[in-house]
Design an enzyme around this catalytic site. Sequence first.
Site, PDB file in Angstrom:
ATOM      1  N   TYR A 142       0.770  -1.347   0.095  1.00 22.36           N
ATOM      2  CA  TYR A 142      -0.115  -0.067  -0.142  1.00 22.36           C
ATOM      3  C   TYR A 142       0.862   1.322   0.075  1.00 22.36           C
ATOM      4  O   TYR A 142       0.662   2.500  -0.531  1.00 22.36           O
ATOM      5  CB  TYR A 142      -1.057  -0.179   1.335  1.00 22.36           C
ATOM      6  N   LYS A 190       3.815 -15.333   3.170  1.00 19.93           N
ATOM      7  CA  LYS A 190       4.186 -16.270   1.979  1.00 19.93           C
ATOM      8  C   LYS A 190       5.624 -16.348   1.838  1.00 19.93           C
ATOM      9  O   LYS A 190       6.353 -16.003   0.863  1.00 19.93           O
ATOM     10  CB  LYS A 190       3.664 -15.571   0.704  1.00 19.93           C
ATOM     11  N   ASP A 222      -2.183 -18.615   1.418  1.00 21.50           N
ATOM     12  CA  ASP A 222      -3.215 -19.131   0.681  1.00 21.50           C
ATOM     13  C   ASP A 222      -3.976 -20.293   1.497  1.00 21.50           C
ATOM     14  O   ASP A 222      -5.015 -20.621   1.292  1.00 21.50           O
ATOM     15  CB  ASP A 222      -2.575 -19.936  -0.780  1.00 21.50           C
ATOM     16  N   ASP A 246      -6.169  -7.271   4.184  1.00 27.43           N
ATOM     17  CA  ASP A 246      -7.336  -6.765   3.593  1.00 27.43           C
ATOM     18  C   ASP A 246      -8.210  -7.888   3.064  1.00 27.43           C
ATOM     19  O   ASP A 246      -9.427  -7.845   2.989  1.00 27.43           O
ATOM     20  CB  ASP A 246      -6.769  -5.647   2.404  1.00 27.43           C
ATOM     21  N   ASP A 250     -12.078  -9.639   4.415  1.00 31.75           N
ATOM     22  CA  ASP A 250     -13.334  -9.633   3.802  1.00 31.75           C
ATOM     23  C   ASP A 250     -13.842 -11.162   3.740  1.00 31.75           C
ATOM     24  O   ASP A 250     -15.079 -11.711   3.932  1.00 31.75           O
ATOM     25  CB  ASP A 250     -13.122  -9.062   2.163  1.00 31.75           C
TER      26      ASP A 250
END
Length: 367
Positions: A142, A190, A222, A246, A250
């Site tokens: 970001y 990751k 993942d 982020d 959701d």
Amino acid sequence: MTDMKLTILPGDGVGTEVTAEAMRVLTVVSKIYGMTIETSEALIGGAAIREANSPLPEATIEAFKGADAVLLGAVGDPAFDDLLPEHRPEIGLLRMRQHLGGFANLRPARAFDSLIDSSPLRREIFEGTDLLIVRELLGGLYFGEPRGFDDATSSAFNTMRYSVKEVERVARVAFESARGRKKKVTSVDKANVLETSRLWRRTVSEVAADYPDVELDHLFVDACAMHLVTNPTRFDVILTENLFGDILSDEAAVLTGSLGMLASATIGGKVDLYEPVHGSAPDIAGKGIANPIGAIASAAMLLRHTGKNEEAATRIETAIDRALAEGYRTADIAGSSSKIVSTSEMGEIILGYSAESDTAKQSATGK
Ligand code: IPM
Ligand code: MN
């Protein structure tokens, strides 16, 4: 004497509708506890571009600079979809986050018993889910430099960068939070591919040494995405970097029944920030059907973290539980319910339960 200075930024779309309900509840509950909250209101996002030609006008910065906390609705407006990132409504929110300095974004997600039929998942999978995502909010893709478009090569680039210091400070928030919960942190990265994730994993493991009472495990992002929908009760606190957080938040939201249910608090900086996890939802804006619970629950988090008033926070959260238990539903969580209510009706109902005296509340719930 003022106990708290609060800047309200309703923002775009359903942001204005849900913030109004959160403020009504907050005003009444703070009064019950004799807290005085001084408020100011300002523009952000698309609304600010329209009225003041900037997604984060100077007047807004002035307003929140002197505040203890900001309560935000939502930011995002499809009218500006064609603009480059640096001119879009969202940049107003991102710049504000930098100004405020809060680096730890707390996003709790729990499965409400009474909403068990609203989740797309089967009851036996998600029943009992109660997790907290601690999302790093000021680093990663970001904000990493350099970023931009390279016309010469017809390409674009962003930079994922993390310093040990940035990882350490957010990791501490996760471990501290876990101490007040089920004492387990799952750090998500990751590390099989990214250098930033190698540094993340090493740093989190080092911080963990200071919290021997808290269990730590690591998951690749993942795999975490999969576990969230196959085995969500395995999680207590999920600690992760900005973009992963982020996306995963959701995903976690569907466990609760709807994105409209989730609240968030951003702490660690000069000014705390409270906002529902959902966006401006332009498709339903102005219709009075948005779910205000995420915003109202954000006001509860405000009373807890900035107001240091656990009882007041719990009062609101209990009122939310009760409204749901009584079968009241906004459209997003309606299921087969016949008690479908509007945004302001839901606000009114939660307000009513929040304002009831404790004796009335006890007799009504039979406790
Ligand atoms: C969120 C939102 C924001 C983010 C957007 C609106 C910039 O999606 O708070 O989750 O990506 O952080
Ligand atoms: Mn998001």
